[in-house]
Scaffold this active site. Structure first.
Site, mmCIF file in Angstrom:
data_model
loop_
_atom_site.group_PDB
_atom_site.id
_atom_site.type_symbol
_atom_site.label_atom_id
_atom_site.label_comp_id
_atom_site.label_asym_id
_atom_site.label_seq_id
_atom_site.Cartn_x
_atom_site.Cartn_y
_atom_site.Cartn_z
ATOM 1 C CG ASP A 83 -68.171 -77.600 91.107
ATOM 2 O OD1 ASP A 83 -69.106 -76.970 91.637
ATOM 3 O OD2 ASP A 83 -68.337 -78.391 90.161
ATOM 4 C CG ASP A 85 -69.233 -72.857 89.688
ATOM 5 O OD1 ASP A 85 -68.152 -73.363 89.360
ATOM 6 O OD2 ASP A 85 -70.329 -73.445 89.574
ATOM 7 C CG ASP A 209 -81.404 -73.824 88.711
ATOM 8 O OD1 ASP A 209 -80.879 -73.184 89.650
ATOM 9 O OD2 ASP A 209 -80.983 -74.933 88.338
HETATM 10 P P1 ATP Z 1 -74.165 -79.528 91.870
HETATM 11 O O1 ATP Z 1 -73.877 -79.474 93.334
HETATM 12 O O2 ATP Z 1 -74.738 -80.808 91.468
HETATM 13 O O3 ATP Z 1 -73.011 -79.067 91.018
HETATM 14 P P2 ATP Z 1 -75.255 -77.007 91.161
HETATM 15 O O4 ATP Z 1 -76.503 -76.307 91.565
HETATM 16 O O5 ATP Z 1 -73.965 -76.375 91.576
HETATM 17 O O6 ATP Z 1 -75.366 -78.491 91.654
HETATM 18 P P3 ATP Z 1 -74.296 -76.690 88.508
HETATM 19 O O7 ATP Z 1 -74.699 -77.420 87.290
HETATM 20 O O8 ATP Z 1 -72.906 -76.799 89.014
HETATM 21 O O9 ATP Z 1 -75.306 -77.162 89.609
HETATM 22 O O10 ATP Z 1 -74.685 -75.173 88.267
HETATM 23 C C1 ATP Z 1 -74.131 -74.071 88.984
HETATM 24 C C2 ATP Z 1 -75.162 -72.987 89.176
HETATM 25 O O11 ATP Z 1 -75.566 -72.449 87.907
HETATM 26 C C3 ATP Z 1 -76.454 -73.454 89.813
HETATM 27 O O12 ATP Z 1 -76.368 -73.466 91.219
HETATM 28 C C4 ATP Z 1 -77.453 -72.445 89.305
HETATM 29 O O13 ATP Z 1 -77.368 -71.250 90.033
HETATM 30 C C5 ATP Z 1 -76.960 -72.173 87.892
HETATM 31 N N1 ATP Z 1 -77.592 -73.044 86.894
HETATM 32 C C6 ATP Z 1 -77.138 -74.234 86.440
HETATM 33 N N2 ATP Z 1 -77.951 -74.748 85.516
HETATM 34 C C7 ATP Z 1 -78.952 -73.873 85.352
HETATM 35 C C8 ATP Z 1 -80.103 -73.823 84.514
HETATM 36 N N3 ATP Z 1 -80.385 -74.800 83.677
HETATM 37 N N4 ATP Z 1 -80.901 -72.730 84.603
HETATM 38 C C9 ATP Z 1 -80.620 -71.724 85.462
HETATM 39 N N5 ATP Z 1 -79.557 -71.722 86.271
HETATM 40 C C10 ATP Z 1 -78.723 -72.762 86.234
HETATM 41 MG MG MG Z 2 -71.920 -77.026 90.930
#
Ligand code: ATP
Ligand code: MG
Length: 519
Positions: A83, A85, A209
């Site tokens: 996705d 964001d 993170d």
């Molecule tokens: P995926 O590809 O699995 O969706 P993702 O890194 O995009 O991995 P998401 O859960 O969609 O994970 O989170 C989007 C963004 O929000 C992350 O890339 C990170 O920058 C931030 N984020 C998500 N969870 C946390 C957390 N627990 N603490 C700090 N930042 C976070």
């Molecule tokens: Mg994501």
């Protein structure tokens, strides 16, 4: 292949280095490095139309807008993002004013869902670093169960503050990112709010993170803005926590699971300093609301790399707080091939863009513990069927202490389990009845999985594979004699009205004891 791609993407970065400048956030100094298209190689066409148009709309209205997080990371790795964001300098209300088809969700962490054609894009206002306690997604999951999943992806969404206070408009100012400063101390009722919940772009970056997740991509300039050396860390395939890992895990213990999942999914190594505190801090996961743990576990299992993720989880000792059963499953000669194959097949289905049923996966994970429990109960001279029912409840109850699989999955998990002994009954009366089970295919797939892993007869699995697709007359020739035609049918139990029919139906069939099945 990935290495080549990374070389292609990053090869020229050093020689044609983009702009770099130093940015101070709190006591820490961060150097902003900007990578141009020729350096990062991301093709705009790989970004969703909706995300491009939303960034454009926000920028035209005078705000900053970037694709952020996992999408930028995945694009750099040549992967297809799940996705897209967006992070922006506009407040939720301002975003809402620009896009008619949008809505603000979350009470404490207000983010905007902007609908564009069939897509829904999450738009989050840059979040400040003033909130040291980390107003976390876990809290959001607590207070806003309906936006649970979004809450996780919008870890960085602003806290809830009054709209007038939020409507301070910040014009897009090229490459300058001035902190917004304190927004408010109290709402109209005098409730104290945290200072500085909105922040500058760099504050937003360091609230994320891992360095690889803190990159901003500006589609109009085709630039990546990197405050935390995320690009070189992606190049080195390293999971590196931003800031002090101990502090960041304490703020949100789920980050430990995210480290395991992302390392497993991307094939990255976890940086030594990021890894070190996990052993000591993993018990902190006990304080995380179970709904959030379950969501995170599901993300892990459905990541397309579930086997690697589970192994990472195990290696880091994090399974203890989530799925303690993994220990015995992976260390046991009998169960390991079955569980491994179940996870491999899940990964394969995801790679093939086929649906995956979480209930099926959970049924596989707890199949051996359930059988073990059933055998123990039968050894105590409980009848087979009763023992199975009790063992099923016990197995599901046991995991609920840690993972809390929602009860809505119980029915299907039990159906899959209860159907297993039926596949051994291939007589006229019973085979047809099994075939007419409303979820025959899933039940059969489970049996076939067992057969492929050596936990059931392959001959029986092949028989069913043929039987289900055969013409009626071929089927007739395949049927086996009734196992025990003279055996009196047990009196049907009175319906009690609880539990689904598909489970109660089982009460009137004779089940052989498990797992002593032979063809
Ligand atoms: P995926 O590809 O699995 O969706 P993702 O890194 O995009 O991995 P998401 O859960 O969609 O994970 O989170 C989007 C963004 O929000 C992350 O890339 C990170 O920058 C931030 N984020 C998500 N969870 C946390 C957390 N627990 N603490 C700090 N930042 C976070
Ligand atoms: Mg994501």
């Amino acid at each position: 292949m990935i290495k080549k791609l990374i070389q292609k993407v990053f090869g020229g970065a050093k020689s044609r280095s983009g702009a770099a400048r130093s940015v101070k956030v709190g006591a820490q100094s961060h150097e902003l490095r900007i990578y141009r298209q020729a350096e990062h190689g991301i093709d705009r066409r790989d970004i969703s139309e909706a995300a491009l148009r939303i960034c454009e709309g926000l920028q035209q209205a005078g705000y900053e807008a970037f694709v952020v997080g996992g999408a930028v990371r995945d694009l750099l790795l040549g992967r297809h993002p799940k996705d897209f964001d967006i992070a922006t300098s506009a407040t939720p209300e301002q975003v809402r004013q620009i896009f008619r088809r949008s809505r603000i969700i979350g009470r404490r962490f207000r983010i905007v869902h902007v609908m564009f054609g069939p897509e829904t894009i999450e738009v989050t206002t840059f979040r400040g670093a003033g909130d040291a306690s980390g107003a976390l997604a876990s809290e959001a999951a607590d207070t806003e169960p309906e936006t649970n999943t979004s809450a996780q992806t919008n870890e960085l969404a602003p806290d809830d503050i009054e709209s007038e206070q939020r409507s301070r408009r910040r014009p897009r100012d090229g490459r300058r990112n001035l902190p917004l400063g304190p927004v408010s101390q109290a709402d109209e009722h005098g409730r104290l709010l945290r200072d500085n919940v909105f922040g500058s772009q760099e504050e937003d970056a360091i609230r994320r993170d891992f360095t690889m997740n803190a990159l901003f991509y500006d589609p109009s300039r085709q630039e990546i803005w990197d405050y935390v050396s995320g690009v070189p860390d992606i190049q080195k395939k390293r999971v590196v926590m931003i800031g002090d890992p101990i502090e960041r895990y304490r703020e949100d213990p789920v980050r430990m699971l995210r480290a395991a999942r992302l390392a497993g999914k991307l094939g990255f190594a976890i940086d030594a300093a990021t890894m070190k505190p996990i052993a000591e801090l993993s018990p902190l996961l006990e304080n995380v609301p179970s709904a959030r743990l379950f969501d995170e576990m599901l993300k892990l299992l459905l990541s397309g790399h579930s086997l690697l993720c589970i192994e990472k989880l195990h290696a880091l000792g994090l399974h203890q707080q989530l799925l303690p059963v993994i220990d015995s499953l992976l260390n046991n000669e009998e169960s390991r091939p079955f569980v491994t194959l179940a996870l491999q097949r899940t990964d394969q289905r995801i790679a093939d863009d086929k649906g995956v049923s979480p209930a099926f996966l959970f049924a596989a994970l707890f199949w051996f513990p359930m059988q073990k429990r059933q055998q123990a109960l039968e050894a105590g001279s409980m009848r087979t069927l009763q023992a199975m029912h009790e063992a099923m409840d016990d197995a599901l109850e046991m995991q609920r202490k840690t993972l809390a699989i929602p009860r809505r999955f119980d029915v299907m998990i039990k159906e899959l389990w209860l159907a297993q002994p039926r596949f051994l009954q291939r007589s006229q009366a019973k085979a047809h009845r099994t075939l007419s089970h409303p979820r025959f295919r899933a039940c059969y797939d489970f049996f076939e999985l067992r057969a492929a892993a050596g936990d059931a007869s392959t001959e029986v699995a092949e028989w069913w594979e043929k039987f289900q697709f055969a013409d009626e007359d071929v089927r007739e020739t395949m049927l086996l004699p009734d196992d025990d035609p003279k055996k009196k049918r047990r009196r049907k139990r009175k319906k009690t009205g609880d539990g689904p029919d598909t489970i109660k139906q089982q009460d009137d069939i004779e089940l052989p004891s498990l797992p002593t099945e032979t063809a």
